[in-house]
Write an enzyme that holds these catalytic residues in place. Structure first.
Site, short mmCIF file in Angstrom:
data_model
loop_
_atom_site.label_atom_id
_atom_site.label_comp_id
_atom_site.label_asym_id
_atom_site.label_seq_id
_atom_site.Cartn_x
_atom_site.Cartn_y
_atom_site.Cartn_z
N ALA A 1 3.42 2.53 7.76
CA ALA A 1 4.25 1.39 8.19
C ALA A 1 3.51 0.56 9.24
O ALA A 1 2.96 1.11 10.19
CB ALA A 1 5.57 1.89 8.78
N ILE B 1 0.84 -1.20 0.00
CA ILE B 1 0.00 0.00 0.00
C ILE B 1 0.88 1.25 0.00
O ILE B 1 0.57 2.24 -0.69
CB ILE B 1 -0.95 -0.02 1.22
CG1 ILE B 1 -1.99 -1.15 1.08
CG2 ILE B 1 -1.65 1.32 1.38
CD1 ILE B 1 -2.89 -1.34 2.31
N ASP C 1 0.34 -12.15 14.20
CA ASP C 1 -0.95 -12.74 14.56
C ASP C 1 -0.78 -13.97 15.44
O ASP C 1 0.17 -14.74 15.30
CB ASP C 1 -1.71 -13.14 13.29
CG ASP C 1 -2.17 -11.96 12.46
OD1 ASP C 1 -1.98 -10.81 12.89
OD2 ASP C 1 -2.73 -12.19 11.36
N TYR D 1 -2.70 -6.26 16.97
CA TYR D 1 -2.90 -5.44 15.77
C TYR D 1 -4.20 -4.64 15.87
O TYR D 1 -4.24 -3.45 15.56
CB TYR D 1 -2.93 -6.37 14.56
CG TYR D 1 -2.98 -5.71 13.20
CD1 TYR D 1 -1.81 -5.37 12.54
CD2 TYR D 1 -4.20 -5.47 12.57
CE1 TYR D 1 -1.86 -4.79 11.27
CE2 TYR D 1 -4.25 -4.89 11.31
CZ TYR D 1 -3.08 -4.56 10.67
OH TYR D 1 -3.13 -3.99 9.41
N ILE E 1 3.13 -3.78 10.94
CA ILE E 1 3.46 -5.21 10.91
C ILE E 1 2.32 -5.99 11.54
O ILE E 1 1.48 -5.43 12.24
CB ILE E 1 4.77 -5.50 11.69
CG1 ILE E 1 4.62 -5.11 13.18
CG2 ILE E 1 5.96 -4.79 11.06
CD1 ILE E 1 5.72 -5.66 14.08
N ARG F 1 14.82 -4.24 -1.60
CA ARG F 1 13.52 -3.79 -2.13
C ARG F 1 13.49 -2.26 -2.29
O ARG F 1 12.99 -1.72 -3.28
CB ARG F 1 12.38 -4.26 -1.20
CG ARG F 1 11.02 -3.74 -1.52
CD ARG F 1 10.52 -4.17 -2.91
NE ARG F 1 9.66 -3.16 -3.48
CZ ARG F 1 9.44 -2.99 -4.78
NH1 ARG F 1 10.03 -3.76 -5.67
NH2 ARG F 1 8.64 -2.06 -5.19
#
Ligand code: CAA
Length: 240
Positions: free
Chosen positions: A83, A14, A88, A147, A85, A39
């Protein structure tokens, strides 16, 4: 003079789409990235957009990184806190470290970036901060107490800072993406993801550029009366 923007986590997914949309809108864009130098080099080669490495969860690194961007490109007018992360896991299996890293980077990153740039925007009388929240911060998600809490925190942070910036021409908004076809969502186990997609009324995952167009609008001159809002872009998966 073109506005100067920093997009955190800007070299892929995104964030990359947001960088491209802002560049197309005539903004001088800088991407921040956390760790994937190969990257980032490829991204800069492909787009011509410079990439700066720092950890958004590190307060001092954020202050130093933003100061360097200002020296190199001019005062920072626009920040997109993208940003983030995932770590889970159901609560009874989640480590404190998995909780803390997600809070430190996803929510702490917004504070750190705002501390570095909001005072200057306020003094100059113009600014745009767009925070990338999540459908899972609005609705919760099995296996994501860390999260969902961090993203929900981002929505509260947005509404509080919007009140502080409003009289100074600084708008602060959030976008709450649903499930978008990025590496992060690709990491969800296939059978779990299938069940999630089955519940999206539009019938598919979203695309990164569908989020980026919303960000570009919120960063534009046209959006001066939009502040403290959350734009949900989720294919109808969650409405409120
Ligand atoms: N509601 C209720 N029960 C559920 C459930 C749900 N949504 N999901 C799973 N369960 C149940 C399972 O059916 C299973 O029950 P049984 O043992 O009785 O069969 C039990 O919970 C354990 O499920 P798993 O086998 O999946 O447990 P696990 O420990 O191996 O994995 C998990 C747990 C890591 C959370 C895994 O379910 C998972 O990855 N879920 C996806 C989480 C998710 O959506 N993450 C989003 C990432 S993308 C993102 O975050 C971007 C964004 O902003 C949208």
């Amino acid at each position: 003079m073109a506005r100067v923007a920093i997009v955190t986590g800007g070299t892929r997914g995104i964030g990359e789409a947001i960088c491209l949309a802002l560049k197309q809108a005539g903004v001088t864009v800088v991407a921040n990235y956390g760790g994937n130098a190969a990257r980032a080099a490829q991204f800069t080669a492909d787009t011509g957009i410079p990439a700066y490495q720092w950890d958004v969860g590190d307060h001092e690194a954020c202050l130093a990184g933003c100061a360097q961007v200002a020296v190199d490109h001019g005062p920072v007018d626009i920040v997109v806190n993208n940003a983030g992360i995932t770590r889970d896991g159901v609560l009874h299996k989640m480590s404190f470290e998995d909780w803390n890293e997600v809070m430190r980077i996803n929510l702490g990153g917004c504070f750190n970036m705002a501390k570095a740039t909001f005072p200057g925007m306020r003094e100059r009388g113009w600014g745009r901060i767009v925070n990338i929240g999540s459908i899972n911060g609005q609705a919760g998600q099995y296996g994501q107490v860390n999260y969902a809490a961090a993203k929900s925190g981002i929505h509260g942070f947005t509404k509080a800072l919007a009140q502080e910036g409003a009289r100074y021409g600084v708008t602060v908004n959030a976008i709450a993406p649903g499930y978008i076809d990025t590496d992060m969502v690709a990491a969800v186990p296939a059978p779990v993801l299938e069940k999630i997609v089955a519940k999206i009324p539009v019938g598919r995952l979203g695309h990164a550029d569908e989020i980026a167009r919303g960000v570009a609008f919120l960063c534009s001159e046209d959006a001066g009366f939009v502040t403290g809002s959350t734009m949900s872009i989720n294919g109808g998966q969650h409405m409120y």
